[in-house]
Scaffold this active site. Structure first.
Site, PDB file in Angstrom:
ATOM      1  N   LEU A 145       0.937  -1.079  -0.139  1.00 21.61           N
ATOM      2  CA  LEU A 145       0.104   0.196   0.013  1.00 21.61           C
ATOM      3  C   LEU A 145       1.262   1.187   0.260  1.00 21.61           C
ATOM      4  O   LEU A 145       1.408   1.307   1.324  1.00 21.61           O
ATOM      5  CB  LEU A 145      -0.946  -0.613   1.512  1.00 21.61           C
ATOM      6  CG  LEU A 145      -1.944   1.402   1.476  1.00 21.61           C
ATOM      7  CD1 LEU A 145      -3.099   1.736   0.536  1.00 21.61           C
ATOM      8  CD2 LEU A 145      -2.309   1.066   3.256  1.00 21.61           C
ATOM      9  N   CYS A 146       0.340   2.252  -1.248  1.00 17.88           N
ATOM     10  CA  CYS A 146       1.324   3.107  -1.468  1.00 17.88           C
ATOM     11  C   CYS A 146       0.807   4.220  -1.755  1.00 17.88           C
ATOM     12  O   CYS A 146      -0.453   4.200  -2.730  1.00 17.88           O
ATOM     13  CB  CYS A 146       3.244   3.465  -1.040  1.00 17.88           C
ATOM     14  SG  CYS A 146       3.108   2.712  -3.339  1.00 17.88           S
ATOM     15  N   VAL A 147       0.555   5.984  -1.134  1.00 17.33           N
ATOM     16  CA  VAL A 147       0.504   7.075  -2.207  1.00 17.33           C
ATOM     17  C   VAL A 147       1.061   7.952  -2.527  1.00 17.33           C
ATOM     18  O   VAL A 147       2.673   8.384  -1.458  1.00 17.33           O
ATOM     19  CB  VAL A 147      -1.096   7.637  -0.592  1.00 17.33           C
ATOM     20  CG1 VAL A 147      -1.448   8.397  -1.567  1.00 17.33           C
ATOM     21  CG2 VAL A 147      -1.991   6.647  -1.016  1.00 17.33           C
ATOM     22  N   GLY A 155      -7.466  10.775   1.290  1.00 13.93           N
ATOM     23  CA  GLY A 155      -8.346   9.541   2.080  1.00 13.93           C
ATOM     24  C   GLY A 155      -8.225   8.594   0.736  1.00 13.93           C
ATOM     25  O   GLY A 155      -9.294   7.823   0.552  1.00 13.93           O
ATOM     26  N   TYR A 191      -4.914   0.940   9.715  1.00 10.53           N
ATOM     27  CA  TYR A 191      -5.476  -0.053   9.575  1.00 10.53           C
ATOM     28  C   TYR A 191      -6.476  -0.162  10.309  1.00 10.53           C
ATOM     29  O   TYR A 191      -7.506  -0.887  10.690  1.00 10.53           O
ATOM     30  CB  TYR A 191      -4.689  -0.990   9.375  1.00 10.53           C
ATOM     31  CG  TYR A 191      -3.853  -1.062   8.694  1.00 10.53           C
ATOM     32  CD1 TYR A 191      -4.267  -1.193   7.167  1.00 10.53           C
ATOM     33  CD2 TYR A 191      -2.642  -0.756   7.927  1.00 10.53           C
ATOM     34  CE1 TYR A 191      -3.979  -1.487   6.004  1.00 10.53           C
ATOM     35  CE2 TYR A 191      -1.481  -0.980   7.078  1.00 10.53           C
ATOM     36  CZ  TYR A 191      -2.763  -1.480   5.902  1.00 10.53           C
ATOM     37  OH  TYR A 191      -2.142  -1.589   4.603  1.00 10.53           O
TER      38      TYR A 191
END
Length: 218
Positions: A145-147, A155, A191
């Protein structure tokens, strides 16, 4: 799990729209490459002043591109889906995929080994450990998971997770796991906000790797 409440969103088929973004499965090589490059940038973002950083990032991205394409082929009933989040663009826009992708994660559907109650559990098993291919032994596992740094605090991570969780539930999965670095408090809070809880029984390997194993029961 609570539905994200602070953004207007809709689910249409295998797409999840929220705000100015769309989460969906990557299908093209260009999309896999862009996801791999974003993961490379996140992996090396705190080491930008090291020598040859661009070479390291490119090598990491090339390896991840090859790996994610291999992982996303169905094998023995186990699957991996590379999810990307892209900006909504006007139909006449000429923005490249590289500039549009702002988030990514992998959703894996796997089976527990014989005797396991959670992934990686230390169990006394035969030398050639078999896989328990019954429905209760199927589980989801979220990774990578990465942004993009420029798109955080909007969000994206929570909505990608929501989309991945719904996809896992659609596939009949009732338990979803994720490993989180012990020192990454923001990730742990994310999480936990999504309903994940600490797996109380953890093996020595987790302590050695300084990670926590979290689980969401759907």
């Amino acid at each position: 799990m609570d539905h994200p409440s602070d953004q207007e969103e809709s689910i249409r088929g295998n797409r999840f729209e929220f705000g100015q973004f769309v989460a969906r499965e990557a299908v093209l090589d260009e999309e896999y490459w862009t996801a791999a490059w974003l993961r490379a940038e996140c992996q090396w973002e705190n080491r930008m002043y090291e020598r040859y950083i661009d070479n390291f990032k490119r090598k990491f991205a090339e390896q991840e591109f090859t790996a994610v394409r291999r992982r996303c082929k169905v094998r023995n009933g186990e699957t991996c889906t590379c999810i990307i989040t892209v900006r909504k663009e006007p139909s006449n826009s000429k923005h490249s995929v590289l500039n549009s992708v702002v988030g990514t994660l992998d959703l894996n559907i796997r089976y527990l080994l014989q005797g396991e109650t959670f992934p990686g559990e230390h169990v006394k098993a035969p030398l050639f450990c078999s896989i328990n291919r019954t429905p209760p032994s199927r589980y989801g596992y979220i990774a990578n998971l990465c942004v993009a740094k420029s798109a955080r605090q909007q969000g994206i991570a929570s909505n990608m997770l929501y989309f991945a969780i719904e996809a896992a539930k659609y596939n009949g999965v009732t338990q979803i796991y994720v490993h989180v670095d012990r020192n990454n408090r923001p990730a742990q809070m994310l999480y936990q906000k999504m309903g994940f809880q600490m797996v109380e029984t953890a093996n020595a390997k987790l302590s050695l790797e300084e990670t926590f194993l979290l689980r969401l029961q759907t």
